[in-house]
Design an enzyme around this catalytic site. Structure first.
Site, PDB file in Angstrom:
ATOM      1  N   PRO A  64       0.793  -1.240   0.000  1.00  0.00           N
ATOM      2  CA  PRO A  64       0.000   0.000   0.000  1.00  0.00           C
ATOM      3  C   PRO A  64       0.824   1.288   0.000  1.00  0.00           C
ATOM      4  O   PRO A  64       0.562   2.201  -0.795  1.00  0.00           O
ATOM      5  CB  PRO A  64      -0.851  -0.131   1.269  1.00  0.00           C
ATOM      6  CG  PRO A  64      -0.991  -1.612   1.470  1.00  0.00           C
ATOM      7  CD  PRO A  64       0.314  -2.194   1.017  1.00  0.00           C
ATOM      8  N   LYS A 167       3.867   9.960 -10.172  1.00  0.00           N
ATOM      9  CA  LYS A 167       2.667   9.143  -9.917  1.00  0.00           C
ATOM     10  C   LYS A 167       1.668   9.902  -9.036  1.00  0.00           C
ATOM     11  O   LYS A 167       0.461   9.892  -9.278  1.00  0.00           O
ATOM     12  CB  LYS A 167       3.089   7.830  -9.245  1.00  0.00           C
ATOM     13  CG  LYS A 167       1.947   6.949  -8.778  1.00  0.00           C
ATOM     14  CD  LYS A 167       1.112   6.412  -9.926  1.00  0.00           C
ATOM     15  CE  LYS A 167      -0.125   5.700  -9.395  1.00  0.00           C
ATOM     16  NZ  LYS A 167      -0.967   5.169 -10.455  1.00  0.00           N
ATOM     17  N   LYS A 236      -4.426   8.552  -0.357  1.00  0.00           N
ATOM     18  CA  LYS A 236      -2.992   8.630   0.008  1.00  0.00           C
ATOM     19  C   LYS A 236      -2.194   9.315  -1.099  1.00  0.00           C
ATOM     20  O   LYS A 236      -1.351  10.174  -0.828  1.00  0.00           O
ATOM     21  CB  LYS A 236      -2.509   7.188   0.263  1.00  0.00           C
ATOM     22  CG  LYS A 236      -1.049   6.934   0.358  1.00  0.00           C
ATOM     23  CD  LYS A 236      -0.416   6.357  -0.909  1.00  0.00           C
ATOM     24  CE  LYS A 236      -1.025   5.084  -1.452  1.00  0.00           C
ATOM     25  NZ  LYS A 236      -0.473   4.640  -2.726  1.00  0.00           N
TER      26      LYS A 236
END
Ligand code: NDP
Length: 296
Positions: A64, A167, A236
């Site tokens: 994650p 990203k 996140k």
């Protein structure tokens, strides 16, 4: 080449399967049963313990967040990770933690590149991911050959941490596009307009995005809400993008607002929600429902 692959989630599972077509792959997963299934379905080798992966000349992680990568790197360093090995971290992580991990590994003679991916679970299954790599030129060249089993576009975007930065910004843009497309389409629906016709126009016009073309229609009209990418993970990513901008003293209210909105949606929808369920959050804020929302 012997490769240890850590993390067989929605992305890692099919990526390791594609990798195993060209390499000897030993798979490890926190929930061991998943790794055992991978070995029996794809002919990979199942690691009973993480420490069993320490001898591999190449380690790939996709978990994650960077915190879990740091834990894995620490355990494998202690278990005798080989000098000269290469660690390819394909997690959507954060640049700062990655630089710390890289420097700890460097002290053991192990090279590190951050190599997050875009293309979602369909791209992971098809082996057509776009992979953005941060790291030294020679490490990029080593990683590129391995990543070619999982992706079709492999780009060296800069030094360690650059892959994670690109990203995070990519996903902040995805999140903002999703949100504004949901608001705009809800407003057209409330006017009594046909969403399919509206989308036909928008998707051949200048307002189109991946959200309006590929992501929203099958959900808000078609009623299919698969779990492919946890909202918690996109939240996140947007937070990483916000903190990158913040750390450079930039005024970026759109990224900040997107982060706040996604965190609010996550609190409402829960940790198990898929990222596209934010469209349901947008409709519920307005006491409305999409045609593709069940009326339960
Ligand atoms: P999943 O939640 O499906 O899988 C997470 C994986 O990490 C599982 O293998 C899980 O093991 C493992 N894991 C969780 N916590 C720990 C821990 N503390 N220690 C070791 N392993 C752990 O996530 P995804 O595969 O969707 O995402 C993985 C990464 O890829 C994330 O950074 C995400 O942002 C990124 N990504 C995801 C995309 C998507 O479409 N899903 C697209 C592009 C990037 P276990 O089986 O035991 O739970």
């Amino acid at each position: 080449m012997n490769i240890a692959f850590l993390g067989l989630g929605a992305m890692g599972y099919p990526m390791a399967a594609n990798l195993s077509r060209n390499h000897e792959v030993i798979v490890w997963n926190r929930t061991a049963e998943v790794a055992r299934r991978h070995a029996s379905e794809h002919g990979t080798r199942f690691a009973e313990s993480l420490e069993q992966c320490a001898g591999a000349p190449v380690v790939i992680s996709i978990v994650p967040t960077s915190s879990e990568v740091a834990e894995l790197a620490q355990i494998l360093s202690g278990a005798g990770l080989q000098s000269g090995a290469l660690w390819i971290d394909m997690t959507s992580g954060d640049p700062h933690t990655s630089r710390t991990i890289a420097s700890d590994l460097q002290a053991k003679g192990v090279s590190f590149v951050d190599a997050p991916v875009t293309g979602g679970t369909p791209g992971a299954e098809a082996g057509t991911l776009t992979i953005m790599i941060g790291g030294a030129e020679e490490d990029f060249e080593r990683a590129r050959e391995i990543c070619a089993s999982m992706g079709t576009r492999i780009v060296h975007v800069g030094a360690i941490g650059a892959g994670h930065a690109v990203k995070a910004v990519n996903n902040a843009m995805l999140a903002a596009n999703m949100w504004v497309a949901a608001e705009g389409l809800l407003s057209l629906q409330t006017l009594g307009l046909d969403l399919e016709k509206a989308l036909e126009v928008i998707n051949s016009g200048s307002g189109r995005s991946n959200a309006s073309e590929n992501l929203l229609p099958s959900r808000i009209i078609g009623g299919a809400w698969p779990l492919t990418f946890k909202l918690a993970l996109l939240d996140k990513d947007v937070r990483i993008a916000a903190s990158l901008a913040h750390s450079q003293h930039l005024a970026t209210p759109m990224i900040g607002l997107t982060s706040t909105l996604f965190t609010a949606a996550l609190k409402d929808l829960g940790m198990g929600a898929d990222y596209m369920e934010v469209a349901k959050f947008v409709s519920s804020l307005n006491r409305a429902r999409w045609p593709g929302e069940k009326s339960s």
